[in-house]
Design an enzyme around this catalytic site. Structure first.
Site, mmCIF file in Angstrom:
data_model
loop_
_atom_site.group_PDB
_atom_site.id
_atom_site.type_symbol
_atom_site.label_atom_id
_atom_site.label_comp_id
_atom_site.label_asym_id
_atom_site.label_seq_id
_atom_site.Cartn_x
_atom_site.Cartn_y
_atom_site.Cartn_z
ATOM 1 N N LYS A 54 121.899 18.512 7.663
ATOM 2 C CA LYS A 54 123.213 19.150 7.650
ATOM 3 C C LYS A 54 124.290 18.144 8.080
ATOM 4 O O LYS A 54 125.348 18.059 7.472
ATOM 5 C CB LYS A 54 123.206 20.387 8.578
ATOM 6 C CG LYS A 54 122.402 21.536 7.984
ATOM 7 C CD LYS A 54 122.122 22.653 8.967
ATOM 8 C CE LYS A 54 121.199 23.688 8.318
ATOM 9 N NZ LYS A 54 120.762 24.750 9.223
ATOM 10 N N GLN A 98 120.914 26.809 15.172
ATOM 11 C CA GLN A 98 119.687 26.590 14.399
ATOM 12 C C GLN A 98 118.569 27.500 14.932
ATOM 13 O O GLN A 98 118.299 27.520 16.129
ATOM 14 C CB GLN A 98 119.280 25.105 14.513
ATOM 15 C CG GLN A 98 118.132 24.701 13.629
ATOM 16 C CD GLN A 98 118.461 24.814 12.144
ATOM 17 O OE1 GLN A 98 119.502 24.388 11.689
ATOM 18 N NE2 GLN A 98 117.547 25.416 11.398
ATOM 19 N N ASP A 123 126.947 30.663 8.708
ATOM 20 C CA ASP A 123 125.650 31.163 8.218
ATOM 21 C C ASP A 123 125.805 32.553 7.591
ATOM 22 O O ASP A 123 124.897 33.029 6.911
ATOM 23 C CB ASP A 123 124.634 31.245 9.375
ATOM 24 C CG ASP A 123 123.694 30.045 9.398
ATOM 25 O OD1 ASP A 123 123.536 29.405 8.345
ATOM 26 O OD2 ASP A 123 123.114 29.762 10.467
#
Ligand code: NAD
Length: 286
Positions: A54, A98, A123
């Site tokens: 990422k 995460q 997200d």
């Protein structure tokens, strides 16, 4: 007959290029550099690879990225405090935590994710963003299913009026996929672990999405000849061997188009994250 293979890298490159242009525009027009903070708690090796990927994508596109590494022993309150700080930081436009979180705080995952400012929730997991998706005014949408739709569009595959079947009903893939396909006027069936006569249903699919996490579960006889098969599954069956939820070698002979694993949907997810960082930045400078 052999299917058209939908390679993720081709579509990911197009998505990233359009995000890169938008980043440039945000810098030139508004003097704003999009910023993403990725919080990683503990030492999960798979998570560390995802976070590195990422950050690398951010660098490529001119997005400022901040990897926030917190120790395995981090408490729920310490993590919430970190999220509060990032919520208040005007240089950070996207925040993601995460997953999975370490066992000691795993039970609080929902509370922790819900603490992220919905405008920074790249997200797309916050209930505000889930609600917007369900009611048809999507803002920030989960990256994996959004990437699948983007891929279908870029590949010139029609969704409108198609019979679509999704295997899997998770909050991350199956459920958002349902709403995205329905919004594009597909007729959608969602199957799950309690579904009876699964092959009978999957054989009706013109677009079949496999997101169950069961290696090579979808066999050729479960696929309608000519169907578009999107394999979201990522299953490690040996230290260096990843396979999807679809038995690719057999399915490629029946399907009209199919995504490989690895090299398919996984690459789209990071590209869509970059697009979500751009969207989040725009939401915040309005
Ligand atoms: P999950 O475990 O949360 O959900 C799995 C779903 O599959 C459940 O809804 C369950 O009901 C259904 N299921 C399980 N066994 C079934 C069966 N025998 N028949 C029918 N349905 C069944 O998983 P998830 O988070 O949605 O992930 C699914 C897969 O996609 C995993 O392999 C995961 O690694 C992968 N994934 C890939 C990406 C990517 O970037 N490509 C992103 C997220 C998840």
């Amino acid at each position: 007959m052999s299917a058209r293979i939908l390679y993720g890298k081709d579509f990911a490159a197009q998505i990233k290029e359009s995000a890169r242009r938008e980043v440039e525009e945000l810098k030139n027009k508004f003097g704003v550099t999009p910023g993403l903070a990725v919080i990683i708690v503990g030492e999960n090796p798979a998570s560390q690879i995802y976070v590195r990927n990422k950050n690398k994508a951010c660098e490529e596109l001119g997005i400022k990225s901040e990897a926030v590494a917190m120790p395995e022993t981090t408490t729920k309150d310490e993590l919430l405090k970190k999220i509060d700080d990032l919520n208040a930081n005007p240089d950070i436009h996207g925040i993601l935590v995460q997953l999975p979180l370490p066992d000691a705080i795993k039970a609080h995952s929902e509370e922790i994710l819900n603490r992220i400012d919905p405008r920074k929730d790249v997200d797309g997991f916050h209930p505000v963003n889930v609600g917007k998706l369900v009611t048809g005014s999507p803002a920030l949408v989960p990256c994996t299913p959004a990437g699948c739709i983007e891929m279908l569009d870029l590949a010139g595959i029609e969704i409108d009026g198609k019979r679509a079947v999704i295997i899997g009903r998770s909050n991350i893939v199956g459920k958002p996929m349902l709403h995205l396909l329905m919004a594009r006027h597909a007729t959608v069936t969602v199957c799950h672990s309690h579904t009876k006569n699964l092959p009978e249903i999957t054989r009706q699919a013109e677009i079949l999405v496999a997101a169950m996490g069961k290696p090579k579960f979808v066999t050729a006889d479960m696929i309608k000849p000519g169907a578009v098969v999107i394999d979201v599954g990522i299953n490690r069956i040996a230290p260096k061997k990843l396979v999807g939820d679809v038995d690719f070698d057999a399915a490629v002979e029946v399907a009209g188009a199919i995504t490989p694993v690895p090299g398919g949907v996984g690459l789209l997810t990071v590209a869509m994250l970059m697009k979500n960082v751009v969207t989040a930045t725009k939401l915040q400078i309005k």
